[in-house]
Write a protein that holds these residues in place. Structure first.
Motif, short mmCIF file in Angstrom:
data_model
loop_
_atom_site.label_atom_id
_atom_site.label_comp_id
_atom_site.label_asym_id
_atom_site.label_seq_id
_atom_site.Cartn_x
_atom_site.Cartn_y
_atom_site.Cartn_z
N MET A 13 7.15 -31.14 -18.46
CA MET A 13 6.18 -30.18 -17.91
C MET A 13 6.74 -28.76 -17.96
O MET A 13 6.04 -27.81 -18.33
N ARG A 14 8.02 -28.64 -17.60
CA ARG A 14 8.63 -27.30 -17.65
C ARG A 14 8.69 -26.79 -19.09
O ARG A 14 8.44 -25.61 -19.36
N GLU A 15 8.97 -27.71 -20.01
CA GLU A 15 8.99 -27.34 -21.43
C GLU A 15 7.60 -26.87 -21.88
O GLU A 15 7.47 -25.85 -22.56
N ILE A 16 6.57 -27.63 -21.49
CA ILE A 16 5.21 -27.29 -21.90
C ILE A 16 4.81 -25.92 -21.35
O ILE A 16 4.21 -25.09 -22.05
N ILE A 17 5.15 -25.66 -20.08
CA ILE A 17 4.77 -24.37 -19.50
C ILE A 17 5.53 -23.24 -20.20
O ILE A 17 4.98 -22.16 -20.42
N ALA A 18 6.78 -23.50 -20.60
CA ALA A 18 7.51 -22.48 -21.37
C ALA A 18 6.77 -22.18 -22.67
O ALA A 18 6.64 -21.02 -23.09
N LEU A 19 6.23 -23.24 -23.31
CA LEU A 19 5.48 -23.05 -24.56
C LEU A 19 4.19 -22.27 -24.30
O LEU A 19 3.84 -21.34 -25.05
N ALA B 151 1.78 -32.07 -11.99
CA ALA B 151 0.94 -30.90 -11.75
C ALA B 151 1.67 -29.89 -10.87
O ALA B 151 1.64 -28.68 -11.12
N LYS B 152 2.36 -30.40 -9.85
CA LYS B 152 3.12 -29.50 -8.97
C LYS B 152 4.23 -28.79 -9.74
O LYS B 152 4.51 -27.61 -9.51
N THR B 153 4.87 -29.53 -10.66
CA THR B 153 5.93 -28.91 -11.47
C THR B 153 5.37 -27.82 -12.36
O THR B 153 5.97 -26.74 -12.48
N MET B 154 4.22 -28.09 -12.98
CA MET B 154 3.58 -27.06 -13.81
C MET B 154 3.29 -25.81 -12.98
O MET B 154 3.56 -24.70 -13.42
N ALA B 155 2.72 -26.02 -11.79
CA ALA B 155 2.34 -24.87 -10.95
C ALA B 155 3.58 -24.05 -10.59
O ALA B 155 3.58 -22.82 -10.70
N THR C 69 0.78 -37.09 -18.72
CA THR C 69 1.50 -38.06 -17.89
C THR C 69 1.30 -39.47 -18.45
O THR C 69 2.23 -40.28 -18.47
N ALA C 70 0.06 -39.75 -18.90
CA ALA C 70 -0.23 -41.08 -19.46
C ALA C 70 0.62 -41.34 -20.71
O ALA C 70 0.91 -42.48 -21.04
N ARG C 71 1.03 -40.28 -21.41
CA ARG C 71 1.90 -40.43 -22.58
C ARG C 71 3.36 -40.64 -22.17
O ARG C 71 4.21 -40.82 -23.03
N GLY C 72 3.64 -40.56 -20.88
CA GLY C 72 4.99 -40.84 -20.39
C GLY C 72 5.82 -39.60 -20.10
O GLY C 72 7.01 -39.70 -19.81
N MET C 73 5.20 -38.43 -20.19
CA MET C 73 5.98 -37.21 -19.96
C MET C 73 6.21 -37.00 -18.46
O MET C 73 5.40 -37.39 -17.63
N LEU D 160 7.29 -32.90 -29.29
CA LEU D 160 6.93 -33.61 -28.05
C LEU D 160 5.96 -34.76 -28.33
O LEU D 160 6.07 -35.84 -27.76
N CYS D 161 4.99 -34.49 -29.22
CA CYS D 161 3.99 -35.53 -29.52
C CYS D 161 4.64 -36.72 -30.21
O CYS D 161 4.24 -37.86 -29.99
N ARG D 162 5.63 -36.47 -31.03
CA ARG D 162 6.33 -37.59 -31.69
C ARG D 162 7.18 -38.37 -30.69
O ARG D 162 7.26 -39.59 -30.75
N ARG D 163 7.80 -37.64 -29.75
CA ARG D 163 8.64 -38.32 -28.75
C ARG D 163 7.83 -39.14 -27.76
O ARG D 163 8.30 -40.10 -27.19
N PHE D 164 6.59 -38.70 -27.51
CA PHE D 164 5.73 -39.40 -26.54
C PHE D 164 4.42 -39.81 -27.22
O PHE D 164 3.39 -39.21 -26.98
N PRO D 165 4.50 -40.81 -28.09
CA PRO D 165 3.31 -41.18 -28.86
C PRO D 165 2.22 -41.80 -27.97
O PRO D 165 2.52 -42.37 -26.92
#
Ligand SMILES: *Cc1c(COP(=O)(O)O)cnc(C)c1O
Length: 410
Positions: free
Chosen positions: A373-379, A289-293, A364-368, A403-408
């Protein structure tokens, strides 16, 4: 599933759609999580069949041997996990848990002081849309306009003016730690009960990665499906001296039979919450969460209160010229699931809202981790910077799928 596809293919197909949706999208809803398969098995178990009015050892139905064993185990685990004097694991939800606490010690029309919904509180804390507002006289405290944090001096002043019988603490979209000792001191000075609704943060509290309100409070309520990673359902903790009244208010006061399948799921999630793996996940939830912020701030977004201490980030979208409801829909179309959210002192109506709320628990529960997180915020930024662009949508949808395939989901 073996029987459902044959017996009711319509419902089966809808369930399959939901499974596909879950697996192929990024869930950033701060109130959601990915429970373990063990929790899912427990809540789908034969315990959904058993009627068991009452409490272990004092039931109004026969055949409650295993039910008693199960409920007592869940109660004991809840008490151990949170170091509580008493636990009631029967509430069907967070809201019914709150209702039971109110009605266990308050009279109709009593005064209650709680956090305003628009500033992070919850409907069941006396919002005009909730029946709680028709039973008790709520007054609400706000966050400070400049710090966007709880102003304890204001809470103290309001408590002295208003003289509530109960002070309610806890929130749904507040990203900062709460000073429970200070809230307890305020409640004590005006002889009010202190109830802390820790629905959102129960998992973080269980893992001891943020401070616990339990020793400071008369009553604690929470749900097990948010950061705690369990099934849907509510739990109440309280001091021993309130336990008899509280239990009577849950049953027979406001519920009939407990959902024992959900009690089983609660027992499982309490056990898991004591394990190292869970504690590490909760640490990662906060780091993520801190990384996203931080990443959002770097990209020019204003974060309400300037950051986060927990699992959620409240983003003010006004600098980007996009409203919350538009952002929510645009992100969903690319597979990123968030909710629009009012920011404190929001000029927009709640249905539109100037903000979005992002949460790290489910991803996070998916292992990310922080890199993702930085990738997701870029998206997120790509979509919000140009919500009508076909090209942005295509790029982001492709990355979300990857991402969803990498972290099923397990
Ligand atoms: C989610 C939440 C609830 C409601 O829980 P339900 O199980 O949906 O009834 C109650 N209080 C707070 C603070 C919450 O965040």
């Amino acid at each position: 599933m073996h029987r459902l596809p044959e017996d009711d293919s319509t419902v089966y197909r809808i369930i399959q759609k939901e499974e596909t949706r879950l697996k192929s999208t990024l869930d950033l809803i701060a109130a959601e999580n990915q429970p373990s398969p063990a929790v899912m098995e427990a809540q789908g178990s034969v315990f959904s069949i058993k009627a068991a009015e009452g409490y272990p050892g004092a039931r109004y139905h026969a055949g409650c041997g295993p039910a008693d064993e199960l409920e007592q185990l869940a109660v004991n685990r809840a008490k151990t996990l949170f170091q509580a004097e008493h636990a009631n694991v029967q509430p069907h939800s967070g809201v019914t848990a709150n209702l039971a606490v109110y009605f266990s010690v308050l009279e109709m029309g009593d005064r209650v002081l709680s956090m305003k919904l628009a500033h992070g509180g919850h409907l069941s804390h006396g919002d005009p849309a909730s029946i709680t507002s028709r039973c008790f006289q709520f007054k609400h405290y706000s966050v400070n306009r400049h710090t966007e944090c709880i102003d304890y001096d204001e809470v103290n002043a309001l408590a002295h003016q208003y003289r509530p019988r109960m002070l309610v603490v806890g929130a749904s979209s507040y990203s900062r730690l709460i000073d429970y000792a200070r809230m307890a001191a305020i409640a004590h000075k005006v002889s009010a009960y202190l109830m802390v609704d820790m629905a959102h943060i129960a998992g973080l509290v269980a893992a001891k990665v943020i401070p616990s309100p339990v020793s400071h409070s008369d009553f604690i309520t929470f749900t097990t499906y948010k950061t705690l990673m369990g099934g849907r359902g509510g739990v109440i903790l309280c001091r021993d001296k309130f336990s008899a009244n509280l239990d009577k208010t849950v049953f027979p006061g406001s519920q009939g039979t407990p959902s024992l399948n959900m009690v089983a799921a609660k027992a499982v999630c309490f056990k898991k919450a004591l394990e190292d793996e869970f504690i590490q996940i909760q640490r990662n939830v906060i780091e993520n969460a801190k990384t996203m912020a931080a990443e959002l701030q770097q990209r020019g977004y204003r974060i309400v209160s300037g950051g986060t201490d927990n699992h959620l980030v409240l983003v003010d979208l006004r600098s980007k010229g996009i409203k919350g409801h538009i952002a929510e829909a645009a992100l969903e179309s690319a597979g990123i699931i968030v909710n629009r959210n009012p920011i404190p002192y929001d000029p927009e109506k709640p249905g539109i809202a100037s903000g979005i709320r992002l949460g790290s628990p489910a991803v996070t529960a998916r292992g990310m981790g922080p890199v993702e997180m930085r990738e997701i915020i870029a998206l997120v930024d790509t979509i919000l910077s140009d919500p009508d662009s076909r090209q942005a949508f295509n790029t982001v949808a492709g990355e979300v799928a990857r991402l969803c395939r990498r972290f099923p989901i397990k």
